[in-house]
Structures are given as structure tokens and as C-alpha cells.
Design a protein around this motif. Structure first.
Motif, PDB file in Angstrom:
ATOM      1  N   ILE A  83       7.033 -17.987 -12.914  1.00 39.96           N
ATOM      2  CA  ILE A  83       6.225 -17.045 -12.136  1.00 39.96           C
ATOM      3  C   ILE A  83       4.806 -16.970 -12.718  1.00 39.96           C
ATOM      4  CG2 ILE A  83       6.031 -14.633 -11.398  1.00 39.96           C
ATOM      5  CD1 ILE A  83       8.509 -15.902 -10.265  1.00 39.96           C
ATOM      6  N   ASP A  84       3.805 -16.968 -11.862  1.00 35.93           N
ATOM      7  CA  ASP A  84       2.431 -16.707 -12.299  1.00 35.93           C
ATOM      8  C   ASP A  84       2.240 -15.189 -12.286  1.00 35.93           C
ATOM      9  OD1 ASP A  84      -0.385 -16.199 -12.352  1.00 35.93           O
ATOM     10  OD2 ASP A  84      -0.724 -18.293 -11.813  1.00 35.93           O
ATOM     11  N   LYS A  85       2.338 -14.603 -13.453  1.00 37.78           N
ATOM     12  CA  LYS A  85       2.400 -13.142 -13.539  1.00 37.78           C
ATOM     13  C   LYS A  85       1.158 -12.437 -13.009  1.00 37.78           C
ATOM     14  CE  LYS A  85       5.791 -13.289 -17.171  1.00 37.78           C
ATOM     15  NZ  LYS A  85       6.258 -12.878 -18.504  1.00 37.78           N
ATOM     16  N   ASP A  86      -0.001 -12.972 -13.314  1.00 41.49           N
ATOM     17  CA  ASP A  86      -1.243 -12.344 -12.829  1.00 41.49           C
ATOM     18  C   ASP A  86      -1.257 -12.291 -11.305  1.00 41.49           C
ATOM     19  OD1 ASP A  86      -2.069 -11.984 -15.359  1.00 41.49           O
ATOM     20  OD2 ASP A  86      -3.593 -13.562 -15.365  1.00 41.49           O
ATOM     21  N   ASN A  87      -0.978 -13.441 -10.693  1.00 45.18           N
ATOM     22  CA  ASN A  87      -1.026 -13.490  -9.235  1.00 45.18           C
ATOM     23  C   ASN A  87       0.099 -12.682  -8.592  1.00 45.18           C
ATOM     24  OD1 ASN A  87      -3.330 -15.016  -9.189  1.00 45.18           O
ATOM     25  ND2 ASN A  87      -2.245 -16.975  -9.064  1.00 45.18           N
ATOM     26  N   TRP A  88       1.254 -12.667  -9.257  1.00 43.64           N
ATOM     27  CA  TRP A  88       2.365 -11.865  -8.744  1.00 43.64           C
ATOM     28  C   TRP A  88       1.965 -10.383  -8.718  1.00 43.64           C
ATOM     29  CZ3 TRP A  88       6.941 -13.211  -6.490  1.00 43.64           C
ATOM     30  CH2 TRP A  88       7.843 -12.169  -6.263  1.00 43.64           C
ATOM     31  N   THR A  89       1.322  -9.956  -9.772  1.00 40.55           N
ATOM     32  CA  THR A  89       0.894  -8.554  -9.855  1.00 40.55           C
ATOM     33  C   THR A  89      -0.111  -8.216  -8.760  1.00 40.55           C
ATOM     34  OG1 THR A  89       1.240  -8.617 -12.232  1.00 40.55           O
ATOM     35  CG2 THR A  89      -0.111  -6.815 -11.385  1.00 40.55           C
ATOM     36  N   LYS A  90      -1.041  -9.150  -8.531  1.00 45.30           N
ATOM     37  CA  LYS A  90      -2.044  -8.921  -7.475  1.00 45.30           C
ATOM     38  C   LYS A  90      -1.367  -8.836  -6.109  1.00 45.30           C
ATOM     39  CE  LYS A  90      -5.770 -11.325  -9.896  1.00 45.30           C
ATOM     40  NZ  LYS A  90      -6.346 -12.672 -10.086  1.00 45.30           N
ATOM     41  N   MET A  91      -0.457  -9.781  -5.856  1.00 42.33           N
ATOM     42  CA  MET A  91       0.269  -9.801  -4.579  1.00 42.33           C
ATOM     43  C   MET A  91       1.047  -8.505  -4.406  1.00 42.33           C
ATOM     44  SD  MET A  91       3.575 -10.019  -3.448  1.00 42.33           S
ATOM     45  CE  MET A  91       4.431 -10.652  -4.891  1.00 42.33           C
ATOM     46  N   LYS A  92       1.710  -8.085  -5.483  1.00 45.10           N
ATOM     47  CA  LYS A  92       2.533  -6.872  -5.434  1.00 45.10           C
ATOM     48  C   LYS A  92       1.685  -5.672  -5.032  1.00 45.10           C
ATOM     49  CE  LYS A  92       4.514  -5.047  -9.187  1.00 45.10           C
ATOM     50  NZ  LYS A  92       5.380  -5.054 -10.400  1.00 45.10           N
ATOM     51  N   SER A  93       0.509  -5.611  -5.572  1.00 42.21           N
ATOM     52  CA  SER A  93      -0.392  -4.501  -5.268  1.00 42.21           C
ATOM     53  C   SER A  93      -0.738  -4.452  -3.780  1.00 42.21           C
ATOM     54  CB  SER A  93      -1.652  -4.650  -6.124  1.00 42.21           C
ATOM     55  OG  SER A  93      -2.707  -3.911  -5.571  1.00 42.21           O
ATOM     56  N   VAL A  94      -1.046  -5.617  -3.209  1.00 38.68           N
ATOM     57  CA  VAL A  94      -1.383  -5.690  -1.781  1.00 38.68           C
ATOM     58  C   VAL A  94      -0.183  -5.288  -0.921  1.00 38.68           C
ATOM     59  CG1 VAL A  94      -2.012  -7.263   0.103  1.00 38.68           C
ATOM     60  CG2 VAL A  94      -3.123  -7.471  -2.117  1.00 38.68           C
ATOM     61  N   MET A  95       0.980  -5.812  -1.259  1.00 38.85           N
ATOM     62  CA  MET A  95       2.181  -5.541  -0.459  1.00 38.85           C
ATOM     63  C   MET A  95       2.624  -4.084  -0.583  1.00 38.85           C
ATOM     64  SD  MET A  95       2.742  -8.262   1.179  1.00 38.85           S
ATOM     65  CE  MET A  95       4.371  -8.113   1.883  1.00 38.85           C
ATOM     66  N   MET A  96       2.550  -3.562  -1.800  1.00 38.76           N
ATOM     67  CA  MET A  96       2.960  -2.165  -2.033  1.00 38.76           C
ATOM     68  C   MET A  96       2.111  -1.222  -1.195  1.00 38.76           C
ATOM     69  SD  MET A  96       5.387  -1.740  -4.474  1.00 38.76           S
ATOM     70  CE  MET A  96       6.115  -2.491  -5.927  1.00 38.76           C
ATOM     71  N   GLN A  97       0.817  -1.498  -1.155  1.00 33.76           N
ATOM     72  CA  GLN A  97      -0.105  -0.654  -0.403  1.00 33.76           C
ATOM     73  C   GLN A  97       0.286  -0.609   1.078  1.00 33.76           C
ATOM     74  OE1 GLN A  97      -4.142  -1.889  -1.070  1.00 33.76           O
ATOM     75  NE2 GLN A  97      -4.986  -0.193   0.117  1.00 33.76           N
ATOM     76  N   PHE A  98       0.723  -1.752   1.567  1.00 33.05           N
ATOM     77  CA  PHE A  98       1.144  -1.830   2.967  1.00 33.05           C
ATOM     78  C   PHE A  98       2.474  -1.094   3.186  1.00 33.05           C
ATOM     79  CE2 PHE A  98       3.793  -4.292   6.041  1.00 33.05           C
ATOM     80  CZ  PHE A  98       3.164  -3.865   7.200  1.00 33.05           C
ATOM     81  N   LEU A  99       3.418  -1.333   2.291  1.00 29.09           N
ATOM     82  CA  LEU A  99       4.755  -0.740   2.460  1.00 29.09           C
ATOM     83  C   LEU A  99       4.749   0.762   2.232  1.00 29.09           C
ATOM     84  CD1 LEU A  99       6.903  -3.412   0.554  1.00 29.09           C
ATOM     85  CD2 LEU A  99       6.756  -3.087   3.018  1.00 29.09           C
ATOM     86  N   ASP A 100       3.806   1.208   1.432  1.00 28.85           N
ATOM     87  CA  ASP A 100       3.823   2.603   0.967  1.00 28.85           C
ATOM     88  C   ASP A 100       2.879   3.499   1.767  1.00 28.85           C
ATOM     89  OD1 ASP A 100       5.232   4.170  -0.682  1.00 28.85           O
ATOM     90  OD2 ASP A 100       3.892   3.997  -2.398  1.00 28.85           O
ATOM     91  N   GLN A 101       2.667   3.158   3.043  1.00 31.96           N
ATOM     92  CA  GLN A 101       1.775   3.972   3.858  1.00 31.96           C
ATOM     93  C   GLN A 101       2.348   5.380   4.039  1.00 31.96           C
ATOM     94  OE1 GLN A 101      -0.237   1.719   7.254  1.00 31.96           O
ATOM     95  NE2 GLN A 101       1.372   0.336   6.640  1.00 31.96           N
ATOM     96  N   ASP A 102       1.450   6.306   4.322  1.00 31.91           N
ATOM     97  CA  ASP A 102       1.848   7.706   4.428  1.00 31.91           C
ATOM     98  C   ASP A 102       2.807   7.915   5.591  1.00 31.91           C
ATOM     99  OD1 ASP A 102       2.061  10.369   4.052  1.00 31.91           O
ATOM    100  OD2 ASP A 102       0.189  10.879   5.064  1.00 31.91           O
ATOM    101  N   ILE A 103       3.970   8.404   5.265  1.00 30.60           N
ATOM    102  CA  ILE A 103       5.048   8.528   6.232  1.00 30.60           C
ATOM    103  C   ILE A 103       5.362  10.008   6.469  1.00 30.60           C
ATOM    104  CG2 ILE A 103       7.029   8.556   4.665  1.00 30.60           C
ATOM    105  CD1 ILE A 103       8.235   6.330   6.369  1.00 30.60           C
ATOM    106  N   SER A 104       4.497  10.854   5.944  1.00 27.78           N
ATOM    107  CA  SER A 104       4.818  12.294   5.903  1.00 27.78           C
ATOM    108  C   SER A 104       4.646  12.997   7.247  1.00 27.78           C
ATOM    109  CB  SER A 104       3.935  12.980   4.862  1.00 27.78           C
ATOM    110  OG  SER A 104       2.584  12.803   5.203  1.00 27.78           O
ATOM    111  N   LYS A 105       3.707  12.482   8.065  1.00 28.04           N
ATOM    112  CA  LYS A 105       3.435  13.173   9.333  1.00 28.04           C
ATOM    113  C   LYS A 105       4.666  13.247  10.238  1.00 28.04           C
ATOM    114  CE  LYS A 105      -1.117  11.004   9.340  1.00 28.04           C
ATOM    115  NZ  LYS A 105      -1.726   9.820   9.956  1.00 28.04           N
ATOM    116  N   GLU A 106       4.588  14.165  11.187  1.00 25.11           N
ATOM    117  CA  GLU A 106       5.662  14.289  12.166  1.00 25.11           C
ATOM    118  C   GLU A 106       5.644  13.095  13.118  1.00 25.11           C
ATOM    119  OE1 GLU A 106       8.339  16.340  13.337  1.00 25.11           O
ATOM    120  OE2 GLU A 106       8.204  16.667  11.177  1.00 25.11           O
ATOM    121  N   SER A 107       6.791  12.573  13.449  1.00 22.67           N
ATOM    122  CA  SER A 107       6.863  11.520  14.451  1.00 22.67           C
ATOM    123  C   SER A 107       6.766  12.128  15.841  1.00 22.67           C
ATOM    124  CB  SER A 107       8.179  10.773  14.335  1.00 22.67           C
ATOM    125  OG  SER A 107       8.217  10.033  13.151  1.00 22.67           O
TER     126      SER A 107
END
Lengths: 109, 109
Positions: A83-107
Motif C-alpha cells: 500500500i502507498d500509505k501517503d496516497n491511501w491517506t489522501k484518498m481516504k480523506s476525500v472519500m470520508m468527506q463524501f460519505l460523512d455528509q450531514d445527515i441530521s436534517k429532517e427527510s
DNA sequence: TATATTCATTGCAATATTACGATGAATAAA
DNA sequence: TTTATTCATCGTAATATTGCAATGAATATA
């Protein structure tokens, strides 16, 4: 296939899609998990571990390497991948930001 | 295309690949981001927002709905789409576990 | 009832992906 | 030098995906 119109999307959206695409095949998921588990691995081991033909594994490794998520070091006759750790960390940051969007509002529904 | 041999992979690996695949197109990433931002949206709005033809957007919405990541509620002539929060949370948990593997060990190269 | 609006479905053309056998390149060992 | 090993690349067959026009279904409005 009909060309994907990348130009109408943001760089961030295209980047997320590019990373996600490479995870969109179970063989590449399995390869990455094995590399994390073993910490380093040669192609032949993966062929045995995964159960696909050598050219197929080699092609999946190439895609992962092109994206920079893994790197390979020549070791005698073999090539040792990890694994290329530096690049994995960068990728993780981008993906986490997408997955972790604010879900608190009412649907609405 | 050559059939993907799903049977040689674990359920978890196939599940990760299935979720990742749906994120592997910038249009679907954009749709999801817009749904998060606006909290709810009808198809016509997305057509205008994204800039793809209505049948194309409709097809992407279908894929997202099939996976359970969004749901739609009929609202007069329109259909109002929004994130399915329960399923999004479950998906996030699976993906996070994959992305967040232990990276602390020494690399070989 | 006739028309407009909104979204889904169908069908097609263009292109991308998956998988593998065959072959090539490079090094190690006999 | 010859042979074996290991991995990459090329070429190909099978199949999946993307995008859109045309059409269909359902409700709202004139």
C-alpha cells in the motif's frame, strides 16, 4: 458505452468517482485487503490467494498502481507490492468527506 | 465484458464493490451531493442542476434506489427524492471499515 | 374532454470493462 | 548458454455501462 461527460462535473466529483470505480470490483478489494493484512506481497501469492489467472491479477494491480494506491519494488525475480500509505491517506480523506455528509436534517419522506 | 466471478469473493468484498460501483460515476456523486444539500429534490430539478438528459438522470436515480441509498415519495405530479438515512448509515459503516484499515505497520518499499 | 407536465421505460449506438491465453522481457539457476 | 521463474503486455471474446430519443403512464389544468 457512451462517453461519461466528465467536463460537466467538478474535480472533486470526478475524483470521488475515479477512486470509487477502482473499488468497484471485488478482486481489487480483495487485493487491497490482502496487502493490508500481509503488508507486502508478490503477484504470484495474489494469484494463489484470489483465484484468478495471473494476467487478470496483473491487470488489477496495474489499475491500483496507476491510481497510486499501491507501489511495487523489484525484489530479485519478483516484484513486491504494498500500500502507498501517503496516497491511501489522501484518498481516504476525500472519500470520508463524501460519505460523512450531514445527515441530521429532517427527510422529506 | 467477461463475467465477474463474484462467487470466489466474500460477501463483504462483494458488498463493498457494489457500493463503490454506484459511486463510480460522477453523475451519481453529484445527485447524492445535491440531495444532501437540498435535502429533497424532484427529477426535473436534477436534470437542470446536473445537465444530463432526463432519461439519463432517471436511470441513475433508479440505480441509487435499487441499492436503497435514496427513496422517492410521490408528490402530486412529481416524485420527491431524498437520502435513505438508515441505509446510508449502514453503507457508510461498511465503507469506513474498508477505508480505515490499519496503516501503521512498516511498508516493504 | 383535451392538453400540458412530470417521470419511468424501452431500445439502440457507442464505448468501457473483465478475464484469459499467448507472448515478451528480465533475472536467476543449472 | 540453456532453462526456469516471475511478472507485464497484447489481443480477443464476452458482457456491462453510458447516454439519449422515442414512447408510455399518470396526474393536473384549461
Amino acid at each position: 458505452m457512451g462517453i461519461t461527460k466528465t467536463e460537466i462535473f467538478t474535480d472533486q466529483q470526478n475524483q470521488i468517482a475515479t477512486f470509487a470505480k477502482v473499488f468497484g470490483h471485488p478482486a481489487r478489494v480483495a487485493i487491497l485487503q490482502h496487502l493490508f493484512k500481509i503488508n507486502a506481497c508478490i503477484c504470484g501469492d495474489l494469484v494463489e490467494e484470489i483465484g484468478l489467472a495471473q494476467p487478470t491479477i496483473s491487470q488489477h494491480l496495474k489499475e491500483l498502481k496507476t491510481l497510486g494506491l499501491i507501489k511495487g519494488a523489484i525484489e530479485g525475480t519478483s516484484i513486491c507490492y504494498c500500500i502507498d500509505k501517503d496516497n491511501w491517506t489522501k484518498m481516504k480523506s476525500v472519500m470520508m468527506q463524501f460519505l460523512d455528509q450531514d445527515i441530521s436534517k429532517e427527510s422529506c419522506c
